[in-house]
Motif scaffolding. Sequence first.
Motif, mmCIF file in Angstrom:
data_model
loop_
_atom_site.group_PDB
_atom_site.id
_atom_site.type_symbol
_atom_site.label_atom_id
_atom_site.label_comp_id
_atom_site.label_asym_id
_atom_site.label_seq_id
_atom_site.Cartn_x
_atom_site.Cartn_y
_atom_site.Cartn_z
ATOM 1 N N TRP A 90 78.696 19.852 3.171
ATOM 2 C CA TRP A 90 77.924 19.270 4.265
ATOM 3 C C TRP A 90 77.463 20.325 5.258
ATOM 4 C CZ3 TRP A 90 80.736 14.115 5.986
ATOM 5 C CH2 TRP A 90 80.617 13.183 4.940
ATOM 6 N N PHE A 91 78.359 21.237 5.597
ATOM 7 C CA PHE A 91 78.045 22.176 6.687
ATOM 8 C C PHE A 91 77.874 23.613 6.207
ATOM 9 C CE2 PHE A 91 79.829 18.578 8.961
ATOM 10 C CZ PHE A 91 78.952 18.464 10.011
ATOM 11 N N GLY A 92 78.046 23.877 4.927
ATOM 12 C CA GLY A 92 77.841 25.231 4.429
ATOM 13 C C GLY A 92 78.976 26.156 4.808
ATOM 14 N N THR A 93 78.676 27.431 4.820
ATOM 15 C CA THR A 93 79.679 28.454 5.115
ATOM 16 C C THR A 93 79.213 29.245 6.329
ATOM 17 O OG1 THR A 93 78.607 30.128 3.769
ATOM 18 C CG2 THR A 93 80.144 28.666 2.641
ATOM 19 N N PRO A 94 80.109 30.078 6.879
ATOM 20 C CA PRO A 94 79.694 30.876 8.045
ATOM 21 C C PRO A 94 78.518 31.802 7.737
ATOM 22 C CG PRO A 94 82.074 30.926 7.802
ATOM 23 C CD PRO A 94 81.531 30.265 6.572
ATOM 24 N N ASP A 95 78.285 32.101 6.466
ATOM 25 C CA ASP A 95 77.142 32.946 6.125
ATOM 26 C C ASP A 95 75.881 32.125 5.853
ATOM 27 O OD1 ASP A 95 78.669 35.151 6.369
ATOM 28 O OD2 ASP A 95 79.111 35.346 4.231
ATOM 29 N N LEU A 112 67.762 17.938 16.722
ATOM 30 C CA LEU A 112 68.763 18.506 17.625
ATOM 31 C C LEU A 112 68.980 19.985 17.329
ATOM 32 C CD1 LEU A 112 70.937 17.811 19.794
ATOM 33 C CD2 LEU A 112 72.528 17.515 17.901
ATOM 34 N N LEU A 113 69.152 20.312 16.066
ATOM 35 C CA LEU A 113 69.482 21.686 15.682
ATOM 36 C C LEU A 113 68.389 22.242 14.782
ATOM 37 C CD1 LEU A 113 73.269 21.279 14.866
ATOM 38 C CD2 LEU A 113 72.226 22.000 16.990
ATOM 39 N N ASP A 114 68.136 23.523 14.958
ATOM 40 C CA ASP A 114 67.086 24.188 14.206
ATOM 41 C C ASP A 114 67.734 25.066 13.135
ATOM 42 O OD1 ASP A 114 63.986 25.472 14.940
ATOM 43 O OD2 ASP A 114 65.341 26.504 13.580
ATOM 44 N N MET A 115 67.386 24.804 11.873
ATOM 45 C CA MET A 115 68.017 25.560 10.779
ATOM 46 C C MET A 115 67.762 27.062 10.908
ATOM 47 S SD MET A 115 69.623 23.461 8.738
ATOM 48 C CE MET A 115 69.665 23.988 7.036
ATOM 49 N N GLY A 116 66.570 27.415 11.382
ATOM 50 C CA GLY A 116 66.260 28.836 11.555
ATOM 51 C C GLY A 116 67.165 29.484 12.587
ATOM 52 N N LYS A 117 67.434 28.750 13.666
ATOM 53 C CA LYS A 117 68.317 29.291 14.704
ATOM 54 C C LYS A 117 69.733 29.443 14.174
ATOM 55 C CE LYS A 117 65.856 27.640 18.768
ATOM 56 N NZ LYS A 117 65.785 26.572 19.762
ATOM 57 N N LEU A 118 70.187 28.420 13.407
ATOM 58 C CA LEU A 118 71.544 28.505 12.850
ATOM 59 C C LEU A 118 71.665 29.729 11.955
ATOM 60 C CD1 LEU A 118 72.453 24.805 11.960
ATOM 61 C CD2 LEU A 118 72.916 26.086 14.040
ATOM 62 N N ALA A 119 70.625 29.959 11.139
ATOM 63 C CA ALA A 119 70.680 31.101 10.227
ATOM 64 C C ALA A 119 70.692 32.416 10.996
ATOM 65 C CB ALA A 119 69.487 31.055 9.273
ATOM 66 N N TRP A 120 70.046 32.439 12.155
ATOM 67 C CA TRP A 120 70.029 33.645 12.985
ATOM 68 C C TRP A 120 71.414 33.899 13.579
ATOM 69 C CZ3 TRP A 120 65.777 34.457 17.313
ATOM 70 C CH2 TRP A 120 65.946 35.706 17.897
ATOM 71 N N ALA A 121 72.079 32.834 14.013
ATOM 72 C CA ALA A 121 73.392 33.009 14.635
ATOM 73 C C ALA A 121 74.468 33.291 13.597
ATOM 74 C CB ALA A 121 73.760 31.757 15.426
ATOM 75 N N ALA A 122 74.277 32.800 12.370
ATOM 76 C CA ALA A 122 75.337 32.876 11.362
ATOM 77 C C ALA A 122 75.309 34.212 10.641
ATOM 78 C CB ALA A 122 75.160 31.747 10.360
ATOM 79 N N GLY A 123 76.319 34.397 9.807
ATOM 80 C CA GLY A 123 76.342 35.560 8.941
ATOM 81 C C GLY A 123 76.932 36.789 9.611
#
Lengths: 511, 262
Positions: A90-95, A112-123
């Motif tokens: 459901w939520f993937g991994t920290p990367d 609510l949440l932007d996938m692009g922003k999440l990918a920028w913060a993650a990893g």
Amino acid sequence: MLKHSLVWWLLGERCPWSARVAVLAGRWAVCGRDLVCLLSVVVAVGCTPPAEFGDNSLEWYKQERAARLEPGQGFPEVHRQDVSDITRVWFGTPDAPQLPLLEGEDDPALELLDMGKLAWAAGPVVSRNEESSQGLYRRHCAHCHGVTGDGRGPTSAFLSPYPRDFRLGKFKFKSSPTGTPPTKDDLKTILVNGIPGTSMPSFRLLQDEELDVLVDYVIYLSQRGMVERFLIAAVRELDEDARLVSLPDAARLRDLPLDVQLGPLQRVAPVGGESAADRDSAADADSVGGSEADAKAGADEDDGSESDGGSGAKADVSYDRDKIADDLLFLAEEQMLPVLEKWLGILDFEAKEVDVPAWVLDSRDAAYESQVALGQKLYFGAANCVQCHGETGIGDGQTNNYDDWTNDWLKVEGINPTDAAAWAPYVNAGAHPPRPIMPRNLRLGVYRGGNRPIDIFRRIQYGIEGTPMPASLTLTEEQIWALVAYVQQLPYETLSRPETAKKLENERPVR
Amino acid sequence: MLTHRFWAGLFALVPILGIGLYVIAVLGVGSVGGFSFAGLWLPENANPYANAIDHLFDLVHIICGVVLGVTTSILAYVVWRYADHPGRQAEPALYITHHTLLEWIWTAIPAAILVFLGFYQLQVWADNKMNRPMVMVEGQERAVEPSALVVGKQFGWEVYYPGPDGVLGTLDDQRVENELTVPVGRPVVLRVEAKDVLHSFAIPGLRVKQDVVPGMTQLVWFQVDRPGTYEILCMELCGWGHYKMRARMKAVAEGLEAEVQE
């Protein structure tokens, strides 16, 4: 021997066994020289496996105790695996963060949440361009708040107060009433100003966009943690021998084809992040058809993929695809949607407009003296601030309370906080040793949620969520402003600043 | 031959690299493998009070550079000249306990340099640390009052402005975290304090640096001649988050009040 153990310590949990063996073999075969040995360690540590979110071991332990299982006995391992597998898909991994989307591109979660922003913060942290880096969360936040957002980063144990655990979904300093999540602006304000009096520093020097990215990621971690907690609680409600998803014996959800794991959920192509994990999941997502078609397994094209999965490409188990999809849909509706709906509320939330009275910080104003006197009366009277903040306001009233993050396990289980033997198992399971929550010393002028009059007003009006500071249900706005005026002048009373008083008697010109 | 003179070669690297890197940093041109040499040196100075500091800084570097070059070159030469090598006529080693003339020389020269620097910098020290800038107020010359209080803490800088009443330490003070705004083109005095441990308030672009000790109040002053954004750093190791202890200083030509209000 010392050098030997140093090698082990450096490797820790981070490296696969093959690399450890290679290092040790290298040490005995080649390494006569320290330099070579050191190099091999550096090379081996470089092969860190992809990051994973940690399980909420504290919640597991708490639920096991609450279920009154025999001492030393926990839930069967298969339950932990199920919860871990479901939160992972459901939520993937920290990367490679994901969101549980029931409606694909149209899902409200994407508002609510932007996938692009999440990918920028993650990893992991790598440079993105000259101005910014990828992996903002791990660069700026994870060493205190932990990769999982559990407030258990490496530095957390040294800090007082402990860093926030986002997984309860509670945030203290916000413009919204108790029980509702903070707005994005509230979270951003905390990032910009830090929390004075704690170890949370100001991140004002980050770009505005980076702050937005981190706000989204914190909400994401919070949602993930809340859903995980709900799933663990759901395990406790299960009948004996039942599982969250209908799988035989020890079969794991993660071993099944991705479209089976997703069940009713859909994935959208991730934006931004370029990690290998992202590309994999993008490829997987392409092969996944519409969720309903999958669940029904009606269309011809799906038959192919189903038989592909059913024949056990990855795992040699037989499973009922429709039953799993039903189970997952049920879990998503029961455990995930309430969390999402709670957070979606902040999209429409608008803080009530409040006019800050002109006199509140102006001692020359005609109304000021009488308002401060009224505030003082309320402090000792109707508002009953005195009970916790003490007669002199130095926070020496009731000091044996605990915050909700501690009470979540301490109070629920009726543990005596002074009995270290009673709480030690919870600390072993991942809790921080309990510390009482101290009422603020109002004579220092240090306010965690900000020192503007409106900040103090919100703290009194809505209380501070997760702490014993209650919302003031009976006070009018005028009364609250009088309290604000009284509280904000406390640090400037002569009583609060003996050093000022001394200076006046025997003043020396400051060079 | 090479192995016998290997160490002499290493010793020779000290003056070559030591002075070479210094020159590369000062010139700030070129790059190696994507690593640019620009920006290795201090940023351009924007503080007229600190021009003399830059002059002293350069002078000390030149003196040290010459001393470094001469002494390490001699050392490298000696190691090369007297290294063991095939065919060398071995001479007995000498054991020398002291050499009065030599000792006089290597004591007197550094002492003379130090005494010279000590007197040479007196006025600069006084201008930057003792004689607060003065302004004319109603026909009288008065020391400039601190326009803000900067408090260092683990790990950040709190900035307090006096608020509408113009007095620091009163009810209407305004606090901003990690951002200081100052006017351009006139002397600015700041009060700096520390909340917990030793910090050092430094603005490299203005050559300002002042250790701040908990319990003590220090004053620093400067003038910014170029509007823009400057970096504020902590320059005293103050704990695990020392590297995070950065803030921003904005120098604005006008609209200071509005900026601060915001």
